[in-house]
Enzyme design. Structure first.
Site, PDB file in Angstrom:
ATOM      1  N   ASP A 136       0.859  -1.180   0.000  1.00  0.00           N
ATOM      2  CA  ASP A 136       0.000   0.000   0.000  1.00  0.00           C
ATOM      3  C   ASP A 136       0.900   1.235   0.000  1.00  0.00           C
ATOM      4  O   ASP A 136       1.752   1.388   0.873  1.00  0.00           O
ATOM      5  CB  ASP A 136      -0.880  -0.040   1.262  1.00  0.00           C
ATOM      6  CG  ASP A 136      -2.087   0.867   1.128  1.00  0.00           C
ATOM      7  OD1 ASP A 136      -2.274   1.452   0.038  1.00  0.00           O
ATOM      8  OD2 ASP A 136      -2.822   0.996   2.116  1.00  0.00           O
TER       9      ASP A 136
ATOM     10  N   ASP B 278      -3.277   2.730  -5.932  1.00  0.00           N
ATOM     11  CA  ASP B 278      -2.161   2.815  -4.993  1.00  0.00           C
ATOM     12  C   ASP B 278      -1.995   1.603  -4.076  1.00  0.00           C
ATOM     13  O   ASP B 278      -1.368   1.696  -3.044  1.00  0.00           O
ATOM     14  CB  ASP B 278      -2.282   4.092  -4.145  1.00  0.00           C
ATOM     15  CG  ASP B 278      -3.490   4.034  -3.225  1.00  0.00           C
ATOM     16  OD1 ASP B 278      -4.383   3.205  -3.482  1.00  0.00           O
ATOM     17  OD2 ASP B 278      -3.535   4.809  -2.253  1.00  0.00           O
ATOM     18  N   GLU B 279      -2.600   0.496  -4.439  1.00  0.00           N
ATOM     19  CA  GLU B 279      -2.370  -0.695  -3.619  1.00  0.00           C
ATOM     20  C   GLU B 279      -2.418  -1.939  -4.493  1.00  0.00           C
ATOM     21  O   GLU B 279      -3.063  -1.946  -5.535  1.00  0.00           O
ATOM     22  CB  GLU B 279      -3.381  -0.810  -2.474  1.00  0.00           C
ATOM     23  CG  GLU B 279      -4.803  -0.851  -2.955  1.00  0.00           C
ATOM     24  CD  GLU B 279      -5.801  -1.090  -1.822  1.00  0.00           C
ATOM     25  OE1 GLU B 279      -5.491  -1.845  -0.885  1.00  0.00           O
ATOM     26  OE2 GLU B 279      -6.901  -0.528  -1.915  1.00  0.00           O
TER      27      GLU B 279
END
Lengths: 371, 407
Positions: B8, B103-104
Site C-alpha cells: 500500500d 495505490d495498492e
C-alpha cells in the site's frame, strides 16, 4: 349516444385497436377507443399518434353521438359476455352504460372533444395487392433494427414503381431485400416511403383478415401513409430521415456458392446454436469440398457440430455468423432450397431462395462475425 | 500455506505531487481541488491528516479544519504513471500481481522463497526496490490471506513492514477495531457496535448463525473475515486470476449545477469516451449502456438501454447515452451529476457492420492508436470534438477507485 351491436362484431373490431392504443399512459385518452354512432353504424377509432386505425361495424343506432372508453377494459369485459346483443349508452357525465342480457355495467369514459382527430385520407395513389404486401413484410420485418436511437432503421423502405414493389430492411448488420414484379397502375417513376415496424405488424394482421386477394387502397400525405382495407383504415406516421443507400452495400458478385435444403439447414443451425454464446449467438460455417460443417463451442457448457453434404469444389472457407440472423431468414423462406453465397470470413455473405424466379427477387445479406 | 503481500503506497497522491514540487514536502497538503470548491478530498498528506482531514471529506470542511493547508487539484495522469512504475517493480518480484486500486496491490509470493528468500527478507528488498526505482514509500503487510495482509499493511503505516505469522492471525486481529475489516463501513459498523461488538475478537466469538440472520450473506463473510479468512466478494478470487469487470463506469459532479444542454451533452461525450477507453483497455465489448442523472435536489435516476450488438466505440456509447439523456432529462432542471456505465460485457465484439463500409474497422484501428497517444501524452491529447467542452478534471480517490471495477 346509444347503439346496439352484436357482441362478436364488437370483440372483433375492438381486437384491431389493441395493437394501436397507447400502452404507456402518458396521455390517458390515448388508451381509449373512440366510438361514434352514426348513419353507417358504429365507427371505432384508436390511435397512439404514431399509428391510427379506424373500422366500422353494423349497429342499430338509437341516438347518434360519440364518446371514448378505455379500449383494453372494454374488450376484456365484452369478451366475457355471452354471444348476444350489447347496448351501449353514453351518459352526460362521460360514463357509458353497457347492457347485455342480465349484465349491467358502467365504465368511466372521457369526452370525445379531447380525442385527437385523425388526418383526412388523401386521394388514392395506387391499389396494392394485400397478400403480396403481407408476404413482403414477412420476408423483411425481422431485419429491422430495434435500436430506437437509429430511427431511420426502425422501419422498412417501401419503393413503388410502375412494374414492381420493393421492400428493404436492415439493422446495420444484415439486410433483407424483396422485390416483386407486379404492375401498379397510377405509379409513375418511383414512390418511396419509410414504413415503421409497428405499422407493418398491423398491416400483416389486417391483410390476414382481408384475405390474400384483397386490395389495399394506398395513399400518403407529407407525414402519413394510409392503407385502406375495405372499410378498415390503417394510417401511420412516416419515419423521417433517409434510409441508407442500400444498393451500395449489396454485393455485386460472390466468389462461391452452395445450395442446401432449407429445412435441413434451419434445423441444423437451431441445434448447433444451442451451444453458442447467449449474447453473441456465434456459430461457424466451414465450407469445404463436398460438405458444409456447422459448429459452435461454448467452452464451459459444451459444443456441437454437424455436417451437411453439398456440391462444392472451391477452397476451404470458414465464416462466423450470428445464428439468430440465419434462422430468422430461413423461417421466412418457403420450403425448398436455399442458396448460400460467400467469399471469405471477412466479407458479407448472402442467402437467397435456391430457385431463380423472374417474379421474385429475395436477397438477404449478412455480415460475418470476427472469429 | 500461501504467502500474500499487500503493498500500500504511503499518501500516494501527495507523495507523487512532492516529486514534481519538492517544496510541498512536510507541509499540510490536500489533493482534490481548491479550498472553496465543491467536491471532496482525494488525498491528504500526513501533516494535514493530523488536523482531521481525510479522503472523501468535503473540501470546504477540510479548509475549515486545516485553513493553512495547500490545496491542489491533482493530476490523475501523474498518479496513473507512478502507479504503472510501481506495478513494474512489483512484477519483478512475482508474476501474480493484482493492482487493487491505483495505490495498492496484492502479490502472491507463495513459492518464491528460493528466489527472494523468506517473506520478511523479500519484503525488505521489495520495500527498498520501490523506494529506489520510484522515490515513493510504501507499507507492506504479509500474511497467509489477502485480508490479513491488507489489515497488516494498514497497521504497518507508514513506511513499515508487518508480517503476521501463520497461526497468529487471531492474536493479531483480536484487539483491532471492527472498522479495520475491509467491507465494514459506517452502517455495518454502527450495527455491530449496537450489538456490543467493537473489536474483531468480539466478532470472531459470535455465532455464525446469528451473523447470518442479522446480515445475510454479508454476515457469513464477516464471520470468515473475523477469523482472518478471505471471504466474501472479491476476496474470494485468487490474485492475478481476475474475474474481469462486470461493469465500467465514469461519473462527473459539476462544480456548479447546470441545465446547459450543450455542456451536459459534452460531458456525456467525455464520459462515454473514458468508458470506451477502459473497455478497450480490458479488450471488452459492452451491450448495455446506462445513464445516471442526479438533479440539484439529489433525486437520482438511472436508465439503461441494451444494444443489439456489443460495442467498444466511443461514438456508439455516446449516441446511446445521449439518447437516454434526451429521453429522460427534464429540460431546464439543473443537474448535479452525470454518469455513464456500461455492462453486459463480452470478449467478442464480433459482429461486423454492413452499412459502415468498413468504417467500424477503421474506427477501431484509429481508436487503438488514440489510446496509445493518450497513454503516452495524457488523456486530453485526442478527444471527440463533442467532448471538448465537457473537459473536466477527473477525480480519483486514493484507495477508493478499483482498477477492477466493482461488480
Amino acid at each position: 349516444m346509444e347503439f346496439t351491436v352484436n357482441k362478436a362484431d364488437l370483440v372483433r373490431e375492438l381486437g384491431l385497436s389493441q395493437g394501436v392504443v397507447e400502452k404507456k399512459t402518458t396521455i390517458p385518452i390515448l388508451s381509449n377507443v373512440l366510438l361514434e354512432a352514426g348513419d353507417n353504424g358504429l365507427t371505432l377509432t384508436a390511435t397512439d399518434l404514431e399509428l391510427g386505425i379506424r373500422s366500422t361495424c353494423a349497429a342499430r343506432v338509437a341516438k347518434k353521438g360519440a364518446g371514448t372508453i378505455p379500449a383494453k377494459r372494454l374488450l376484456d369485459y365484452v369478451r366475457l359476455l355471452p354471444d348476444a346483443e350489447v347496448t351501449i349508452k353514453f351518459m352526460e357525465n362521460q360514463w357509458a352504460n353497457l347492457t347485455c342480457g342480465r349484465s349491467k355495467t358502467r365504465i368511466a369514459g372521457m369526452s370525445r372533444e379531447s380525442y385527437p382527430e385523425l388526418p383526412p385520407t388523401p386521394e388514392k395513389i395506387v391499389d396494392l395487392p394485400a397478400g403480396l404486401l403481407a408476404s413482403m413484410i414477412t420476408r423483411t420485418i425481422f431485419a429491422i433494427s430495434n435500436e430506437e436511437s437509429r430511427f431511420t432503421l426502425n422501419g422498412a423502405q417501401l419503393i413503388l414503381k410502375p412494374d414492381s414493389i420493393t421492400m428493404v430492411a436492415t439493422d446495420g448488420h444484415r439486410l433483407a431485400l424483396v422485390e416483386e414484379k407486379t404492375s401498379l397502375e397510377g405509379i409513375s417513376g418511383a414512390y418511396k416511403a419509410l414504413l415503421p415496424k409497428k405499422a407493418m405488424t398491423e398491416i400483416l394482421k389486417l391483410a390476414g383478415d382481408a384475405g390474400a386477394d384483397a386490395k389495399i387502397a394506398f395513399s400518403g400525405d407529407d407525414n402519413h401513409l394510409f392503407f385502406q382495407f375495405g372499410d378498415r383504415l390503417l394510417l401511420s406516421r412516416k419515419l423521417s430521415g433517409n434510409f441508407p443507400d442500400y444498393e451500395r452495400v449489396l454485393p455485386k458478385e460472390h466468389a462461391h456458392s452452395v445450395n442446401l435444403a432449407k429445412d435441413e439447414l434451419k434445423a441444423t443451425i437451431e441445434r448447433v446454436a444451442q451451444f453458442s454464446d447467449d449474447r453473441s449467438r456465434a456459430i461457424r460455417l466451414q465450407v469445404s469440398p463436398g460438405e458444409v460443417k456447422i459448429y459452435s463451442s461454448l467452452s464451459e457448457t459444451g459444443e456441437s457440430e454437424e455436417s451437411i453434404p453439398v456440391e462444392y469444389a472451391g477452397p476451404l472457407v470458414e465464416i462466423g455468423f450470428n445464428a439468430s440472423y440465419m434462422i430468422e431468414f430461413l423461417r421466412a423462406l418457403p420450403t425448398g432450397e436455399a442458396k448460400f453465397l460467400f467469399k471469405d470470413g471477412q466479407s458479407a455473405g448472402e442467402m437467397q431462395p435456391g430457385e431463380v424466379s423472374e417474379q421474385l427477387t429475395y436477397r438477404y445479406v449478412v455480415m460475418p462475425m470476427r472469429i | 500455506m500461501a504467502t500474500i503481500f499487500h503493498v500500500d503506497m504511503d499518501a500516494f497522491f501527495v507523495s507523487v505531487e512532492e516529486l514534481y514540487e519538492p517544496s510541498l514536502k512536510g507541509k499540510a497538503v490536500v489533493v482534490g481541488g481548491k479550498a472553496h470548491e465543491r467536491g471532496v478530498v482525494s488525498a491528504a498528506s500526513y501533516e494535514a491528516r493530523k488536523f482531521g482531514v481525510h479522503s472523501a471529506m468535503p473540501l470546504r470542511q477540510a479548509a475549515k479544519l486545516c485553513p493553512h493547508a495547500i490545496f491542489i487539484s491533482g493530476q490523475r495522469e501523474r498518479y496513473a504513471e507512478a502507479s504503472r512504475a510501481v506495478e513494474q517493480v512489483l512484477r519483478e518480484f512475482s508474476p501474480l500481481v493484482e493492482m487493487a486500486s491505483i495505490d495498492e496491490a496484492y502479490l502472491d509470493m507463495t513459492g518464491t522463497e528460493r528466489l527472494h528468500g523468506p517473506p520478511l527478507r523479500a519484503a525488505h528488498r521489495l520495500h527498498a526496490a520501490v523506494q529506489q526505482q520510484t522515490q515513493l514509500n510504501c507499507s507492506i503487510g504479509i500474511a497467509a490471506s489477502r485480508l490479513v495482509a491488507k489489515i497488516a499493511s494498514d497497521q504497518a503505516k507508514r513506511h513499515g513492514i508487518l508480517h503476521v505469522l501463520p497461526g497468529q492471525e487471531a492474536t493479531f486481529l483480536g484487539p483491532l477495531d471492527i472498522h479495520r475489516i475491509p467491507g465494514v463501513g459506517e452502517v455495518t459498523g454502527q450495527h455491530l457496535n449496537g450489538m456490543g461488538i467493537r473489536r474483531i475478537r468480539d466478532l470472531a466469538a459470535l455465532d455464525e448463525g446469528l451473523l447470518r440472520s442479522r446480515f445475510g450473506r454479508l454476515g457469513l463473510a464477516l464471520a470468515g473475515k473475523a477469523r482472518g479468512e478471505d471471504a466474501g466478494g472479491w476476496f474470494d478470487t485468487a490474485i492475478g486470476e481476475d474475474g474481469g469487470p462486470k461493469s465500467i463506469s465514469h461519473e462527473h459532479t459539476y462544480t456548479e449545477d447546470t441545465a446547459d444542454q450543450t455542456l451536459l451533452e459534452s460531458t456525456l461525450a467525455k464520459l462515454s469516451e473514458m468508458v470506451a477507453r477502459r473497455l478497450r483497455d480490458h479488450a471488452l465489448h459492452a451491450r448495455t449502456v446506462q445513464l445516471k442523472l442526479r438533479y440539484q435536489d439529489f433525486s437520482t435516476i438511472t436508465r439503461a438501454h441494451t444494444l443489439d450488438q456489443p460495442t467498444q466505440l466511443d461514438a456508439e456509447i455516446m449516441r446511446e447515452s445521449r439518447a437516454l439523456f434526451r429521453a429522460n432529462w427534464k429540460a431546464g432542471r439543473k443537474i448535479r451529476l452525470l454518469g455513464v456505465q456500461v455492462s453486459s460485457l463480452t470478449e467478442s465484439g464480433g459482429q461486423m457492420n454492413l452499412l459502415s463500409g468498413g468504417q467500424d474497422e477503421k474506427w477501431q484501428r484509429a481508436l487503438s492508436a488514440v489510446d496509445k497517444l493518450r497513454g503516452r501524452f495524457g488523456d486530453s491529447t485526442v478527444s471527440l470534438a463533442a467532448g471538448l467542452q465537457g473537459e473536466f478534471r477527473q477525480r480519483v480517490h486514493e484507495g477508493k477507485e478499483r482498477i477492477r471495477p466493482k461488480s
